[in-house]
Design an enzyme around this catalytic site. Structure first.
Site, PDB file in Angstrom:
ATOM      1  N   ASN A   1       2.567 -12.650 -62.566  1.00 41.89           N
ATOM      2  CA  ASN A   1       2.135 -11.512 -61.742  1.00 41.89           C
ATOM      3  C   ASN A   1       1.735 -10.391 -62.696  1.00 41.89           C
ATOM      4  OD1 ASN A   1       1.843  -9.343 -60.057  1.00 41.89           O
ATOM      5  ND2 ASN A   1       3.977  -9.275 -59.374  1.00 41.89           N
TER       6      ASN A   1
ATOM      7  N   HIS B   1       6.163  -8.284 -52.258  1.00 39.37           N
ATOM      8  CA  HIS B   1       6.780  -7.904 -53.534  1.00 39.37           C
ATOM      9  C   HIS B   1       7.561  -6.600 -53.350  1.00 39.37           C
ATOM     10  CE1 HIS B   1       7.330  -6.755 -57.710  1.00 39.37           C
ATOM     11  NE2 HIS B   1       7.082  -8.010 -58.015  1.00 39.37           N
TER      12      HIS B   1
ATOM     13  N   GLY C   1       6.576 -11.182 -64.650  1.00 42.02           N
ATOM     14  CA  GLY C   1       5.789  -9.952 -64.693  1.00 42.02           C
ATOM     15  C   GLY C   1       5.341  -9.661 -66.112  1.00 42.02           C
ATOM     16  N   GLY C   2       6.009  -8.724 -66.755  1.00 40.69           N
ATOM     17  CA  GLY C   2       5.616  -8.245 -68.082  1.00 40.69           C
ATOM     18  C   GLY C   2       5.281  -9.334 -69.090  1.00 40.69           C
TER      19      GLY C   2
ATOM     20  N   SER D   1      12.554  -9.926 -65.120  1.00 42.44           N
ATOM     21  CA  SER D   1      12.815  -9.894 -66.569  1.00 42.44           C
ATOM     22  C   SER D   1      12.902 -11.281 -67.208  1.00 42.44           C
ATOM     23  CB  SER D   1      14.077  -9.081 -66.876  1.00 42.44           C
ATOM     24  OG  SER D   1      13.880  -7.714 -66.518  1.00 42.44           O
TER      25      SER D   1
ATOM     26  N   GLY E   1      11.501  -5.608 -64.283  1.00 39.73           N
ATOM     27  CA  GLY E   1      11.009  -4.640 -65.254  1.00 39.73           C
ATOM     28  C   GLY E   1      12.105  -3.870 -65.982  1.00 39.73           C
TER      29      GLY E   1
ATOM     30  N   LYS F   1       0.433  -7.660 -62.035  1.00 40.69           N
ATOM     31  CA  LYS F   1       0.575  -6.325 -61.424  1.00 40.69           C
ATOM     32  C   LYS F   1      -0.689  -5.495 -61.684  1.00 40.69           C
ATOM     33  CE  LYS F   1       5.533  -6.892 -61.697  1.00 40.69           C
ATOM     34  NZ  LYS F   1       6.873  -6.309 -61.803  1.00 40.69           N
TER      35      LYS F   1
ATOM     36  N   GLU G   1      13.600 -12.346 -56.224  1.00 36.63           N
ATOM     37  CA  GLU G   1      13.481 -11.325 -57.261  1.00 36.63           C
ATOM     38  C   GLU G   1      14.452 -10.177 -56.969  1.00 36.63           C
ATOM     39  OE1 GLU G   1       9.359 -11.690 -59.285  1.00 36.63           O
ATOM     40  OE2 GLU G   1       9.213 -10.187 -57.710  1.00 36.63           O
TER      41      GLU G   1
ATOM     42  N   GLU H   1       7.819  -4.074 -55.102  1.00 38.50           N
ATOM     43  CA  GLU H   1       7.059  -2.850 -55.408  1.00 38.50           C
ATOM     44  C   GLU H   1       6.210  -2.430 -54.218  1.00 38.50           C
ATOM     45  OE1 GLU H   1       5.355  -4.369 -59.018  1.00 38.50           O
ATOM     46  OE2 GLU H   1       7.328  -4.249 -59.979  1.00 38.50           O
TER      47      GLU H   1
HETATM   48  P1  13P Z   1       9.183  -8.480 -64.798  1.00 39.36           P
HETATM   49  O1  13P Z   1       9.096  -9.900 -65.274  1.00 39.36           O
HETATM   50  O2  13P Z   1       8.294  -7.563 -65.558  1.00 39.36           O
HETATM   51  O3  13P Z   1      10.597  -8.024 -64.699  1.00 39.36           O
HETATM   52  O4  13P Z   1       8.592  -8.475 -63.305  1.00 39.36           O
HETATM   53  C1  13P Z   1       9.031  -9.423 -62.414  1.00 39.36           C
HETATM   54  C2  13P Z   1       8.191  -9.363 -61.201  1.00 39.36           C
HETATM   55  O5  13P Z   1       8.210  -8.402 -60.459  1.00 39.36           O
HETATM   56  C3  13P Z   1       7.303 -10.502 -60.914  1.00 39.36           C
HETATM   57  O6  13P Z   1       6.743 -10.402 -59.650  1.00 39.36           O
END
Ligand code: 13P
Length: 254
Positions: free
Chosen positions: A9, A94, A231-232, A210, A170, A11, A164, A96
């Site tokens: 993802n 999600h 994510g990251g 993470s 994050g 983002k 999640e 967010e």
């Molecule tokens: P991180 O891997 O950056 O923690 O993000 C996870 C996420 O929200 C994937 O959708």
């Protein structure tokens, strides 16, 4: 046998040019790995370009959101029909989006229904916030999110779930493999309650929060965890490749 999946993802990161560069860097190496579904979810504006780039590749494409109406006066929104042409998956619900864009369970439910209607496979995200976790309410929260998201949905048609925990997103503070496995096992039991045992056995449930190359193995070793929503770390070619490679080694398709 559930095919493992690693989904990135991205983002709200990467310009079209950066997205193209990232895909070009990863494409060849990712294609060497065949027993894991590799999905990338770049921003909307890059989907069409990347779709062309991965036409001959095993990499699959997903979007990060959609609006539930087919078309009309909804300035700035993207419809399921527009995405159905471009990609196979769509992340829905999600945390967010729930947090910053006021997405309620009812909206998530409408989005799931709209995605399934055009054969897009939703990656439904659920997970508890820190205070809910600390109050011992994890199971209550994910069960409620599952109930509301899937209300009235009879056929899951390839839908995946991503567990999640919000406190792990994050933050660099991932859940432990055991914690994630336990909650994912609970989610699977709830899918059996809402649908049936066969559907619960077949549905793929990912962990997200993470995940990096350093902790991926811990999650992939867990029997209930079918992959990760990253994510990251999905924005770094070596990290993403390492997570996919470790998954292929730990969860070989039989
Ligand atoms: P991180 O891997 O950056 O923690 O993000 C996870 C996420 O929200 C994937 O959708």
């Amino acid at each position: 046998m559930r095919v493992p999946m690693i989904a990135g993802n991205w983002k709200m990161n990467t310009t079209v040019g950066e997205a193209v560069d990232l895909v070009k860097t990863m494409r060849k190496n990712l294609d060497k790995i065949s027993n894991v579904d590799k999905v990338i979810c770049p921003p909307f504006v890059s989907l069409a370009t990347i779709r062309e780039l991965i036409k001959k590749s095993s990499i699959k494409l997903g979007a990060q959101n959609l609006y539930f109406a087919e078309k009309g006066a909804y300035t700035g929104e993207i419809s399921p029909l527009m995405l159905a042409d471009l990609c196979e998956f769509v992340i829905i619900g999600h945390s967010e989006r729930r947090q910053y864009f006021n997405e309620t369970g009812e909206i998530v439910n409408q989005k799931i229904a709209a995605a399934l209607k055009v054969s897009l496979k939703p990656i439904l995200c659920i997970g508890e916030r820190l205070e809910e976790n600390e109050a011992g309410k994890t199971e209550e929260v994910v069960a409620e999110q599952l109930n509301s998201s899937l209300a009235g949905i009879d056929d899951l048609n390839g839908l995946l779930i991503a567990y999640e925990p919000v406190w792990a997103i994050g933050t660099g503070k991932a859940a432990t493999g055991e914690q994630a496995n336990e909650t994912i096992s609970f989610i699977r039991r709830n899918v059996a309650r809402l649908y049936d045992d066969k559907i619960a056995r077949e549905i793929r449930i990912l962990y997200g929060g993470s995940v990096t190359s350093a902790n991926a193995a811990e999650f992939m070793q867990q029997p209930e965890i079918d992959g990760a929503l990253v994510g990251g770390a999905s924005l770094k070619d070596t990290e993403f490749l390492s997570i996919v490679t470790q998954t292929a080694v730990i969860k070989p398709r039989k």
